[in-house]
Structures are given as structure tokens and as C-alpha cells.
Motif scaffolding. Structure first.
Motif, PDB file in Angstrom:
ATOM      1  N   ILE A 126       0.848  -1.190   0.000  1.00  0.00           N
ATOM      2  CA  ILE A 126       0.000   0.000   0.000  1.00  0.00           C
ATOM      3  C   ILE A 126       0.887   1.245   0.000  1.00  0.00           C
ATOM      4  O   ILE A 126       1.644   1.476   0.947  1.00  0.00           O
ATOM      5  CB  ILE A 126      -0.927   0.014   1.223  1.00  0.00           C
ATOM      6  N   LEU A 127       0.783   2.050  -1.060  1.00  0.00           N
ATOM      7  CA  LEU A 127       1.556   3.285  -1.154  1.00  0.00           C
ATOM      8  C   LEU A 127       0.887   4.425  -0.392  1.00  0.00           C
ATOM      9  O   LEU A 127       1.551   5.321   0.110  1.00  0.00           O
ATOM     10  CB  LEU A 127       1.739   3.683  -2.613  1.00  0.00           C
ATOM     11  N   ASP A 128      -0.428   4.410  -0.327  1.00  0.00           N
ATOM     12  CA  ASP A 128      -1.189   5.396   0.435  1.00  0.00           C
ATOM     13  C   ASP A 128      -2.652   4.993   0.390  1.00  0.00           C
ATOM     14  O   ASP A 128      -3.070   4.182  -0.445  1.00  0.00           O
ATOM     15  CB  ASP A 128      -1.008   6.810  -0.128  1.00  0.00           C
ATOM     16  N   ASP A 129      -3.454   5.579   1.283  1.00  0.00           N
ATOM     17  CA  ASP A 129      -4.904   5.450   1.203  1.00  0.00           C
ATOM     18  C   ASP A 129      -5.475   6.803   0.819  1.00  0.00           C
ATOM     19  O   ASP A 129      -4.888   7.843   1.113  1.00  0.00           O
ATOM     20  CB  ASP A 129      -5.480   4.950   2.529  1.00  0.00           C
ATOM     21  N   LEU A 130      -6.623   6.806   0.177  1.00  0.00           N
ATOM     22  CA  LEU A 130      -7.181   8.036  -0.372  1.00  0.00           C
ATOM     23  C   LEU A 130      -8.686   7.874  -0.551  1.00  0.00           C
ATOM     24  O   LEU A 130      -9.204   6.759  -0.577  1.00  0.00           O
ATOM     25  CB  LEU A 130      -6.536   8.379  -1.712  1.00  0.00           C
ATOM     26  N   ILE A 131      -9.376   9.006  -0.650  1.00  0.00           N
ATOM     27  CA  ILE A 131     -10.794   9.005  -0.990  1.00  0.00           C
ATOM     28  C   ILE A 131     -10.947   9.625  -2.370  1.00  0.00           C
ATOM     29  O   ILE A 131     -10.409  10.699  -2.649  1.00  0.00           O
ATOM     30  CB  ILE A 131     -11.628   9.759   0.052  1.00  0.00           C
ATOM     31  N   VAL A 132     -11.664   8.909  -3.237  1.00  0.00           N
ATOM     32  CA  VAL A 132     -11.917   9.361  -4.604  1.00  0.00           C
ATOM     33  C   VAL A 132     -13.413   9.601  -4.753  1.00  0.00           C
ATOM     34  O   VAL A 132     -14.214   8.704  -4.481  1.00  0.00           O
ATOM     35  CB  VAL A 132     -11.456   8.320  -5.637  1.00  0.00           C
ATOM     36  N   THR A 133     -13.779  10.806  -5.178  1.00  0.00           N
ATOM     37  CA  THR A 133     -15.184  11.148  -5.407  1.00  0.00           C
ATOM     38  C   THR A 133     -15.399  11.463  -6.879  1.00  0.00           C
ATOM     39  O   THR A 133     -14.641  12.238  -7.474  1.00  0.00           O
ATOM     40  CB  THR A 133     -15.595  12.369  -4.558  1.00  0.00           C
ATOM     41  N   ASN A 134     -16.427  10.854  -7.452  1.00  0.00           N
ATOM     42  CA  ASN A 134     -16.809  11.123  -8.837  1.00  0.00           C
ATOM     43  C   ASN A 134     -17.783  12.294  -8.834  1.00  0.00           C
ATOM     44  O   ASN A 134     -18.977  12.124  -8.614  1.00  0.00           O
ATOM     45  CB  ASN A 134     -17.458   9.886  -9.454  1.00  0.00           C
ATOM     46  N   THR A 135     -17.299  13.491  -9.045  1.00  0.00           N
ATOM     47  CA  THR A 135     -18.144  14.671  -8.908  1.00  0.00           C
ATOM     48  C   THR A 135     -19.066  14.835 -10.113  1.00  0.00           C
ATOM     49  O   THR A 135     -18.759  14.386 -11.222  1.00  0.00           O
ATOM     50  CB  THR A 135     -17.313  15.956  -8.758  1.00  0.00           C
ATOM     51  N   SER A 136     -20.189  15.518  -9.895  1.00  0.00           N
ATOM     52  CA  SER A 136     -21.120  15.808 -10.985  1.00  0.00           C
ATOM     53  C   SER A 136     -20.601  16.937 -11.868  1.00  0.00           C
ATOM     54  O   SER A 136     -21.210  17.240 -12.904  1.00  0.00           O
ATOM     55  CB  SER A 136     -22.493  16.181 -10.418  1.00  0.00           C
ATOM     56  N   GLU A 137     -19.492  17.549 -11.476  1.00  0.00           N
ATOM     57  CA  GLU A 137     -18.891  18.630 -12.268  1.00  0.00           C
ATOM     58  C   GLU A 137     -17.932  18.110 -13.339  1.00  0.00           C
ATOM     59  O   GLU A 137     -17.294  18.894 -14.037  1.00  0.00           O
ATOM     60  CB  GLU A 137     -18.146  19.619 -11.361  1.00  0.00           C
ATOM     61  N   GLY A 138     -17.802  16.795 -13.461  1.00  0.00           N
ATOM     62  CA  GLY A 138     -16.994  16.245 -14.546  1.00  0.00           C
ATOM     63  C   GLY A 138     -15.537  16.025 -14.200  1.00  0.00           C
ATOM     64  O   GLY A 138     -14.699  15.962 -15.112  1.00  0.00           O
ATOM     65  N   HIS A 139     -15.187  15.914 -12.928  1.00  0.00           N
ATOM     66  CA  HIS A 139     -13.823  15.575 -12.537  1.00  0.00           C
ATOM     67  C   HIS A 139     -13.859  14.641 -11.326  1.00  0.00           C
ATOM     68  O   HIS A 139     -14.894  14.490 -10.673  1.00  0.00           O
ATOM     69  CB  HIS A 139     -13.007  16.834 -12.203  1.00  0.00           C
ATOM     70  N   LEU A 140     -12.732  14.006 -11.048  1.00  0.00           N
ATOM     71  CA  LEU A 140     -12.567  13.225  -9.835  1.00  0.00           C
ATOM     72  C   LEU A 140     -11.921  14.118  -8.782  1.00  0.00           C
ATOM     73  O   LEU A 140     -10.955  14.827  -9.070  1.00  0.00           O
ATOM     74  CB  LEU A 140     -11.677  12.003 -10.079  1.00  0.00           C
TER      75      LEU A 140
END
Length: 403
Positions: A126-140
Motif C-alpha cells: 500500500i503506497l497510500d490510502d485516499l478518498i476518490v469522489t466522482n463529482t457531478s462537475e466532470g472531474h474526480l
């Protein structure tokens, strides 16, 4: 997709080993330490600042660490987590980029839904933990650890350049916002007074952009690092102090620092990067196999899949477990012994639990010793004391999900 049931048991373990060395940072000098937009605000409110992951951050305020911890469990507390790295991934191939680096199923995320995931290497570490959100604005929208900032940025930027060289449409932007975490059972009620959106429609691990107490363009995400209901608010720097002041105007809210954040996350059974998980720990060893998307497991198309996926089906040599004991608190690096006195592992995080009034810890033991209820020994201050493998979280979590 990250399911609420499994996520609620494990989410939020974003951090870095706590080093309480006033005035010393990664380069060893005060001047090299970065300051969040709330630096003067912390000083004005009695914050005791220490070096942490290259930043000057409050470890506690005028209240004791235990008082802050219990206030968070009973009411709500405001934490400055602006040291976390915030980035945006743009372009049509943004999901392709992220899935080339993490174990999660990012393509399956609905608009404004997020998931906890892991950067892994080819050895399965594991290099790191992270939170990824798929936004409605067209980006992560990605939030990862301050202590891994340089490593994470290099990892993502290198992959951006690689994909761009192959004609992919992708780009990366560092977000220079402050990040505030309001955590505790009354957090949503406090925040609701300052927003027009109905927070009852914002469940755990979802996100929305809104005006908060008059500060526009804030991204509010229902998540946190304490095991309680709450939000993290990405706020433009110019409005950070204004927002913190407005939140603190409610008597339910008190400021809390790194010390309370650490004990809260441990009671919730949440990992600390660099202590409980690292480049030499696989997701399965870390009891984080649930972060692997089902489609990703089948495709085996993420870094380290050849090592990690077989561990899901077969026997892994060691596992992260919870421990409880009486007597002196268990601390990182304390040896864990079998009932017969043979060293079998080590504690990675430990502290007295303010809620349970007993000592809790996490550590790694061989799989045959990982069943809850297994009696073990822990060596503390050259003395052996009885410990028991315990289910986690130690204190029930209270994440908000739609009924």
C-alpha cells in the motif's frame, strides 16, 4: 462500488504517524514547516502547535485531549485537516488514470459518490490510502495524506504524462483549498443551520458543492476520521476563517486537535498510514480486502493484483487485528507474544480508550492467532501483560446512511 455496511466499519483511516515535536518538521526547522490558512486562528484559540507531516498543526487546545475526545463522541468537534492533499483529475480518461493506480472500482461510482481506495505497488504493498469522489462537475476529487504528498503527486503526475503521451485526455490540478472536518453526532444539525441543501439527503460517502454559512463554492463530503457522523468541507482559503468562526459560534462545537483525532480513529478501528499500513503491507494483510472492487478483482488490472488477488482466496501469513488489555497502555512497537511467550508480532497503534476506559491497540499477528477472543501477551515496559484479540471497531461507528 463501496457498500455502506463494509465502508462504515472501516472508512476514514487517513493520517500519518503522529510526531509531537514542537518546532521540528521534516527538515528539522520551524521555518520549513507549512502553515494552514487557520494558523493564526489556532493560536488565538489556545491551540498548542506541533510539527506533523511537514506542517504546524494543533495537537490540542485549552481542553485536555480526553475532554476533546469525549466531546466529539457526545456533541461535535471542528478539526483543521487542511494539510491533506486535495487534487482534481480532469478529462475523458480520468477514470482510466485513477484505475491504473488504485484497487477500487471508480467507474461504478455514481455522480457525487465517493469511495475509500488504495494506491498499490507491483509487490502488492500500500503506497497510500485516499478518498476518490466522482463529482457531478466532470472531474474526480481526490483527498490523500499530507505525509505522502510528494510521493502521491509524483505517482499521479507521472501517470498523467504517460497517458497523455499515448493520446489520452487527462489532466491533474492541485486544489489549494482549506479542509475542515466537523465530526460528531450533532454535526449535521450544526451545519444544517448554515446551508440551504437538505443534509438528510447527503448520506455517508456522498458529496455536494454548496454555500456554507455565507461562504460560496464549498464541497461538503459526508465522511471523516472519527467513526462518527460528520463532514469534511473543502473551502476556498479566503473563506476558511469565516467558516470556522461561524461553526465555532454554536455551543455544540469545540475545536479539537491531532491527539483527539488519533484516539478517535483508533477506537473506530481505522488505520494510520505509516504505522498500521505501509508499502510492505498488502490490503489483505491489513484487513482491507473490502476496498478491492469486484470487477477489478476479476480483471486483475491494478498494481500488485498478481500478489493481492490470490491472497483473497488463500491463506495470508499475517493479519491486522484489534487488541485490548488491562494495565499499562500498549504502544507502537510493543512486542506481541503467544500465550506461551513466543514473540509473534508487534503493536502498530495503541492508546487508552477514553470511552471504554481500557487500553486498545492494533497490530499484526500470524493468521492462526487472528480470531477474536484469542488470548495473547503484550510486552509493555519489559513486563508481559495479558491481551485479547478483539473485533473492531472497538467503539460502534455512527456513519449516516439513508434509511
Amino acid at each position: 462500488m463501496q457498500r455502506a455496511a463494509s465502508a462504515a466499519a472501516h472508512l476514514g483511516f487517513r493520517g500519518q504517524a503522529l510526531s509531537l515535536v514542537p518546532g521540528r518538521g521534516l527538515s528539522g526547522t520551524q521555518d520549513a514547516l507549512r502553515r494552514t490558512p487557520l494558523y493564526d486562528f489556532h493560536l488565538a484559540h489556545g491551540g498548542k502547535l506541533v510539527a506533523f507531516a511537514g506542517w504546524r498543526l494543533p495537537v490540542q487546545y485549552r481542553d485536555s485531549h480526553v475532554h476533546s475526545h469525549l466531546h466529539t463522541r457526545r456533541h461535535c468537534s471542528l478539526f483543521d485537516v487542511s494539510h491533506m492533499l486535495q487534487t482534481k483529475i480532469h478529462g475523458r480518461d480520468r477514470v482510466k488514470l485513477m484505475e491504473s493506480l488504485v484497487v477500487g472500482d471508480i467507474a461504478e461510482l455514481r455522480p457525487n459518490q465517493g469511495t475509500l481506495s488504495l494506491f498499490t505497488n507491483e509487490a502488492g504493498g500500500i503506497l497510500d490510502d485516499l478518498i476518490v469522489t466522482n463529482t457531478s462537475e466532470g472531474h474526480l476529487y481526490v483527498v490523500s495524506n499530507a505525509g505522502c504528498r510528494d510521493k502521491d503527486l509524483a505517482l499521479m503526475q507521472d501517470k498523467v504524462r504517460e497517458l497523455q503521451s499515448r493520446g489520452s485526455d487527462v489532466g491533474l490540478e492541485v486544489v489549494d483549498n482549506a479542509l475542515l472536518a466537523l465530526q460528531g453526532p450533532t454535526a449535521a444539525r450544526v451545519l444544517q443551520a448554515g446551508v440551504a441543501d437538505d443534509l438528510r439527503k447527503l448520506p455517508f460517502m456522498t458529496s455536494a458543492v454548496m454555500e456554507v454559512f455565507g461562504v460560496p463554492s464549498c464541497r461538503v463530503t459526508r465522511c471523516g476520521y472519527t467513526g462518527e457522523d460528520g463532514v469534511e468541507i473543502s473551502v476556498p482559503v479566503a473563506g476558511a476563517v469565516r467558516l470556522a468562526t461561524a461553526l465555532l459560534g454554536n455551543p455544540e462545537v469545540k475545536l479539537a486537535g491531532l491527539a483527539a483525532r488519533d484516539s478517535l480513529r483508533l477506537e473506530a478501528g481505522l488505520c494510520l498510514y505509516g504505522s498500521d499500513i505501509d508499502e510492505h503491507t498488502t490490503p489483505v494483510e491489513g484487513s482491507l480486502g473490502w476496498t478491492l472492487g469486484r470487477r477489478r478483482r476479476a480483471a486483475m488490472d491494478f498494481p500488485g493484483a498478481a500478489v493481492i488477488v490470490p491472497q483473497l482466496q488463500g491463506k495470508v501469513q499475517r493479519r491486522r487485528v484489534g487488541l485490548t488489555c488491562e494495565g499499562a497502555p500498549m504502544r507502537p512497537h510493543s512486542p506481541i507474544l503467544s500465550a506461551e511467550g513466543t514473540v509473534i508480532g508487534a503493536v502498530t497503534s495503541g492508546c487508552p480508550s477514553p470511552c471504554l476506559k481500557r487500553n486498545v491497540a492494533m497490530g499484526y499477528v500470524p493468521s492462526e492467532y487472528s480470531r477474536p477472543g484469542t488470548p495473547l501477551l503484550v510486552q509493555v515496559r519489559r513486563q508481559q501483560q495479558v491481551a485479547v484479540v478483539s473485533k473492531m471497531p472497538f467503539v460502534p461507528t455512527n456513519y449516516y446512511t439513508l434509511k
